[in-house]
Structures are given as C-alpha cells and as structure tokens.
Design a protein around this motif. Structure first.
Motif, PDB file in Angstrom:
ATOM      1  N   HIS A  35      13.791  -5.284  11.371  1.00 60.46           N
ATOM      2  CA  HIS A  35      12.482  -5.236  12.090  1.00 60.46           C
ATOM      3  C   HIS A  35      12.024  -3.824  12.088  1.00 60.46           C
ATOM      4  CE1 HIS A  35      14.542  -3.387  15.234  1.00 60.46           C
ATOM      5  NE2 HIS A  35      15.637  -4.153  15.333  1.00 60.46           N
ATOM      6  N   GLY A  36      10.667  -3.438  12.608  1.00 59.74           N
ATOM      7  CA  GLY A  36      10.333  -2.242  12.560  1.00 59.74           C
ATOM      8  C   GLY A  36      10.638  -1.383  14.080  1.00 59.74           C
ATOM      9  N   ILE A  37      10.012  -0.292  14.031  1.00 58.61           N
ATOM     10  CA  ILE A  37      10.365   0.488  15.275  1.00 58.61           C
ATOM     11  C   ILE A  37       9.879  -0.115  16.471  1.00 58.61           C
ATOM     12  CG2 ILE A  37       8.201   1.899  15.101  1.00 58.61           C
ATOM     13  CD1 ILE A  37       9.623   4.553  15.635  1.00 58.61           C
ATOM     14  N   VAL A  86      18.238  -7.783   1.089  1.00 60.18           N
ATOM     15  CA  VAL A  86      17.946  -6.934   2.334  1.00 60.18           C
ATOM     16  C   VAL A  86      16.300  -6.891   2.322  1.00 60.18           C
ATOM     17  CG1 VAL A  86      18.248  -4.773   3.701  1.00 60.18           C
ATOM     18  CG2 VAL A  86      20.090  -6.042   2.456  1.00 60.18           C
ATOM     19  N   ALA A  87      15.562  -7.165   3.491  1.00 62.40           N
ATOM     20  CA  ALA A  87      14.151  -6.948   3.321  1.00 62.40           C
ATOM     21  C   ALA A  87      13.818  -6.424   4.875  1.00 62.40           C
ATOM     22  CB  ALA A  87      13.338  -8.392   3.202  1.00 62.40           C
ATOM     23  N   GLY A  88      13.017  -5.335   4.766  1.00 67.15           N
ATOM     24  CA  GLY A  88      12.834  -4.482   6.188  1.00 67.15           C
ATOM     25  C   GLY A  88      11.149  -4.106   5.965  1.00 67.15           C
ATOM     26  N   LEU A  89      10.640  -4.072   7.204  1.00 64.50           N
ATOM     27  CA  LEU A  89       9.347  -3.671   7.192  1.00 64.50           C
ATOM     28  C   LEU A  89       9.310  -2.426   8.009  1.00 64.50           C
ATOM     29  CD1 LEU A  89       6.105  -4.092   7.340  1.00 64.50           C
ATOM     30  CD2 LEU A  89       6.411  -5.239   9.583  1.00 64.50           C
ATOM     31  N   SER A  90       8.655  -1.275   7.675  1.00 66.77           N
ATOM     32  CA  SER A  90       8.374   0.019   8.227  1.00 66.77           C
ATOM     33  C   SER A  90       9.842   0.619   8.346  1.00 66.77           C
ATOM     34  CB  SER A  90       7.641  -0.242   9.472  1.00 66.77           C
ATOM     35  OG  SER A  90       7.213   1.073  10.114  1.00 66.77           O
ATOM     36  N   LEU A  91      10.189   0.731   9.763  1.00 63.02           N
ATOM     37  CA  LEU A  91      11.666   1.249  10.066  1.00 63.02           C
ATOM     38  C   LEU A  91      12.703   0.380   9.418  1.00 63.02           C
ATOM     39  CD1 LEU A  91      14.054   2.796  11.510  1.00 63.02           C
ATOM     40  CD2 LEU A  91      13.649   1.249  13.423  1.00 63.02           C
ATOM     41  N   PRO A 137      26.153  -0.457  -1.584  1.00 65.47           N
ATOM     42  CA  PRO A 137      25.429  -1.260  -2.478  1.00 65.47           C
ATOM     43  C   PRO A 137      25.859  -2.450  -3.049  1.00 65.47           C
ATOM     44  CG  PRO A 137      26.474   0.737  -3.422  1.00 65.47           C
ATOM     45  CD  PRO A 137      26.694   0.861  -1.716  1.00 65.47           C
ATOM     46  N   GLU A 138      27.136  -2.561  -2.729  1.00 64.83           N
ATOM     47  CA  GLU A 138      27.912  -3.887  -3.146  1.00 64.83           C
ATOM     48  C   GLU A 138      27.392  -5.005  -2.135  1.00 64.83           C
ATOM     49  OE1 GLU A 138      30.036  -2.252   0.035  1.00 64.83           O
ATOM     50  OE2 GLU A 138      29.050  -1.138  -1.623  1.00 64.83           O
ATOM     51  N   ARG A 139      26.879  -4.742  -1.084  1.00 67.75           N
ATOM     52  CA  ARG A 139      26.495  -5.794  -0.215  1.00 67.75           C
ATOM     53  C   ARG A 139      24.952  -6.168  -0.612  1.00 67.75           C
ATOM     54  NH1 ARG A 139      30.114  -2.881   3.124  1.00 67.75           N
ATOM     55  NH2 ARG A 139      31.334  -4.513   4.642  1.00 67.75           N
ATOM     56  N   VAL A 140      24.153  -5.218  -1.232  1.00 68.07           N
ATOM     57  CA  VAL A 140      22.862  -5.372  -1.266  1.00 68.07           C
ATOM     58  C   VAL A 140      22.287  -6.124  -2.797  1.00 68.07           C
ATOM     59  CG1 VAL A 140      20.629  -4.586  -1.207  1.00 68.07           C
ATOM     60  CG2 VAL A 140      22.411  -3.520   0.534  1.00 68.07           C
ATOM     61  N   ALA A 141      22.144  -7.138  -2.846  1.00 68.73           N
ATOM     62  CA  ALA A 141      21.677  -7.858  -4.148  1.00 68.73           C
ATOM     63  C   ALA A 141      20.505  -7.444  -4.567  1.00 68.73           C
ATOM     64  CB  ALA A 141      21.832  -9.345  -4.102  1.00 68.73           C
ATOM     65  N   GLY A 142      19.559  -7.086  -3.684  1.00 67.22           N
ATOM     66  CA  GLY A 142      18.311  -6.634  -3.881  1.00 67.22           C
ATOM     67  C   GLY A 142      17.652  -6.202  -2.616  1.00 67.22           C
ATOM     68  N   LEU A 143      16.719  -5.333  -2.694  1.00 69.60           N
ATOM     69  CA  LEU A 143      16.100  -4.497  -1.843  1.00 69.60           C
ATOM     70  C   LEU A 143      14.598  -4.785  -1.680  1.00 69.60           C
ATOM     71  CD1 LEU A 143      16.106  -2.667   0.899  1.00 69.60           C
ATOM     72  CD2 LEU A 143      16.103  -0.597  -0.845  1.00 69.60           C
ATOM     73  N   MET A 144      13.825  -5.358  -0.648  1.00 71.30           N
ATOM     74  CA  MET A 144      12.655  -5.675  -0.290  1.00 71.30           C
ATOM     75  C   MET A 144      12.011  -4.527   0.780  1.00 71.30           C
ATOM     76  SD  MET A 144      10.689  -8.994   0.647  1.00 71.30           S
ATOM     77  CE  MET A 144       8.628  -9.178   0.695  1.00 71.30           C
ATOM     78  N   ALA A 145      11.606  -3.522   0.431  1.00 75.07           N
ATOM     79  CA  ALA A 145      11.031  -2.501   1.484  1.00 75.07           C
ATOM     80  C   ALA A 145       9.518  -2.693   1.462  1.00 75.07           C
ATOM     81  CB  ALA A 145      11.487  -0.927   0.897  1.00 75.07           C
ATOM     82  N   ILE A 146       9.204  -2.759   2.769  1.00 74.14           N
ATOM     83  CA  ILE A 146       7.753  -3.045   3.140  1.00 74.14           C
ATOM     84  C   ILE A 146       7.446  -2.081   3.884  1.00 74.14           C
ATOM     85  CG2 ILE A 146       6.074  -4.746   3.847  1.00 74.14           C
ATOM     86  CD1 ILE A 146       8.505  -6.885   3.792  1.00 74.14           C
ATOM     87  N   GLY A 147       6.145  -1.333   3.545  1.00 69.70           N
ATOM     88  CA  GLY A 147       5.698  -0.483   4.304  1.00 69.70           C
ATOM     89  C   GLY A 147       6.190   0.865   4.627  1.00 69.70           C
ATOM     90  N   CYS A 148       6.946   1.341   3.948  1.00 64.88           N
ATOM     91  CA  CYS A 148       8.064   2.482   4.013  1.00 64.88           C
ATOM     92  C   CYS A 148       7.902   3.339   3.032  1.00 64.88           C
ATOM     93  CB  CYS A 148       9.295   1.870   4.465  1.00 64.88           C
ATOM     94  SG  CYS A 148       9.938   1.043   3.165  1.00 64.88           S
TER      95      CYS A 148
END
Length: 242
Positions: free
Chosen positions: A8-10, A69-74, A87-98
């Motif tokens: 989640h975000g801040i 792992v997908a996150g918005l803002s914060l 890195p071994e836990r994160v199969a891919g990263l979706m970084a939104i608005g950051c």
C-alpha cells in the motif's frame, strides 16, 4: 500460479488493494496485501526501510517464498527495496507511481510534517479527499483500514534516504514501472527505467497518482498478465526481449 504480494501507499493500509485482490482471487491467483510498519494492523510501529522490506518478505514467505511484488507510491518504493534486499523472493516487480527521486522530497517532507502535527485532522481530510477522488469501492477500500498520517515524516525520510536507482540496478529480474500519464511522480521515470537491468515502462492514459486504482478489474488483469510473464523464467535467467 505465481502469487502476488501487494504493498500500500503512505498513510494507508493493505485494505486499499481489496478490490484488486478480489479480482485476482476470482482468477485463481494467490494474493495477499501486507501492512507496513506504522500502518493498518501495525500502527504505532516505527517505519524504517529495513522493517518495511522484512514485512513484505514475510508476506512472500507466507505464499511459498516467491512472488510478484506490486506496490503503489510508497509501496512501489518499498517494493524496489525488497527486490534489492531479497531478489530470490521477488519473481518480478511492478512499481506503480514511484519514479521520483529523493531530491524531490522537500515539499513532501513539509506536507508530512504538517500532517503529523495534527494527525486526526489530517486523517479526516485525507479520508474526504480519497473518497472524492475515487468514488465507490476503490475510495472506500482506501480508508477502510484506517489512515495513519502520524507516520508520514518517518516514511518520507526513509524513502528519501534509500537509493532507488542503485537498488534497481542491483536487481536482475523483471521490472515494470507503471505510471498514470498525469502522475507528477513520473518526473524521473526515464532515470528509473535506465537503471533497470530488465525494465519496461507502462503508461496508463489520463490517470493521476492514485487514479490507476479507479478501475480495479483492468489493473488486476494487468497484474495477472505480468505474473504470467515473470513466471516464464527464474529471475536470474529473465530475458529482456520477452
């Protein structure tokens, strides 16, 4: 199916993702949303980047030890830090608005300081604004888990003190930077993209910083599609041409 961990975000909480998580669950996708320190079920805990990344890693472990792992803002900034640290836990990263660097933190630090002085008032104002910005279920999900403006100065300091570009450069897996075309946090998106070993920029037309949450079903479909792409190869073998 590759699981998803949502961040989640801040000043918000895991409930902000409820509409998206519901659609993902209906598609059969394992999904969870994590509360960060100082937010939601972890209100009152000090926020540090180490504590935040550990919370996300615990959520990934609860789903089997590897996830998108997908996150918005914060949440996106924390996701970048998780990818660097675990890195071994994160199969891919979706970084939104950051995709704004710490050099742009001055106005946010001032706003956070004001909000933390009178958090009850700031929380009420935030709740009103979120419901106006995102009418219906998306806005209600934003406020359902409570608002936590008192932690905002700690969050801004932690994000500003973390080198996101170095973190992205260190992560070997797939990264999708997602921005609304009207999001002011796009300001350094090209720097973020260049830092990625294996990155792609996705722009959502006519959406602002939180506006990407206004249509949970398309966002859930995008998350699911990126999961399928991330799950094709182990992170260390990801092919940037795919």
């Amino acid at each position: 199916m590759l699981p998803v961990v949502l961040i989640h975000g801040i000043r918000l909480s895991a409930t902000m993702w409820d509409p998206v998580a519901s659609h993902l669950s209906h598609l059969g996708r394992p999904v969870t949303a994590a509360d960060l320190p100082g937010h939601g079920t972890r209100a009152g805990e000090p926020f540090t980047m180490d504590a935040a990344t550990s919370a996300v890693a615990d959520a990934v472990d609860a789903l089997g030890g590897r996830a998108l792992v997908a996150g918005l803002s914060l949440g996106g900034y924390v996701g970048i830090a998780v990818a660097e640290r675990f890195p071994e836990r994160v199969a891919g990263l979706m970084a939104i608005g950051c995709t704004a660097l710490g050099s742009a933190a001055g106005p946010h630090r001032f706003a956070a300081s004001l909000a933390a002085r009178k958090p009850s008032l700031a929380n009420r104002i935030s709740a009103y604004g979120l419901r106006r910005l995102l009418p219906g279920p998306a806005g209600e999900a934003m406020v359902a888990g409570g608002l936590f403006c008192e932690v905002m100065p700690q969050v801004v300091d932690a994000v500003a003190g973390h080198d996101q570009l170095a973190a992205l450069a260190a992560y070997p897996g797939r990264v999708w930077l997602v921005n609304g075309t009207r999001d002011p946090f796009r300001v350094h998106e090209r720097d973020f993209l260049r830092a990625c070993r294996n990155g792609r920029l996705i722009l959502v037309p006519r959406r602002g910083h939180l506006g990407v949450m206004a249509a949970p079903r398309p966002l859930a479909r995008l998350v699911g599609d990126l999961c399928d792409q991330a799950d094709r190869l182990p992170y260390a073998q990801a092919d940037p041409r795919v």
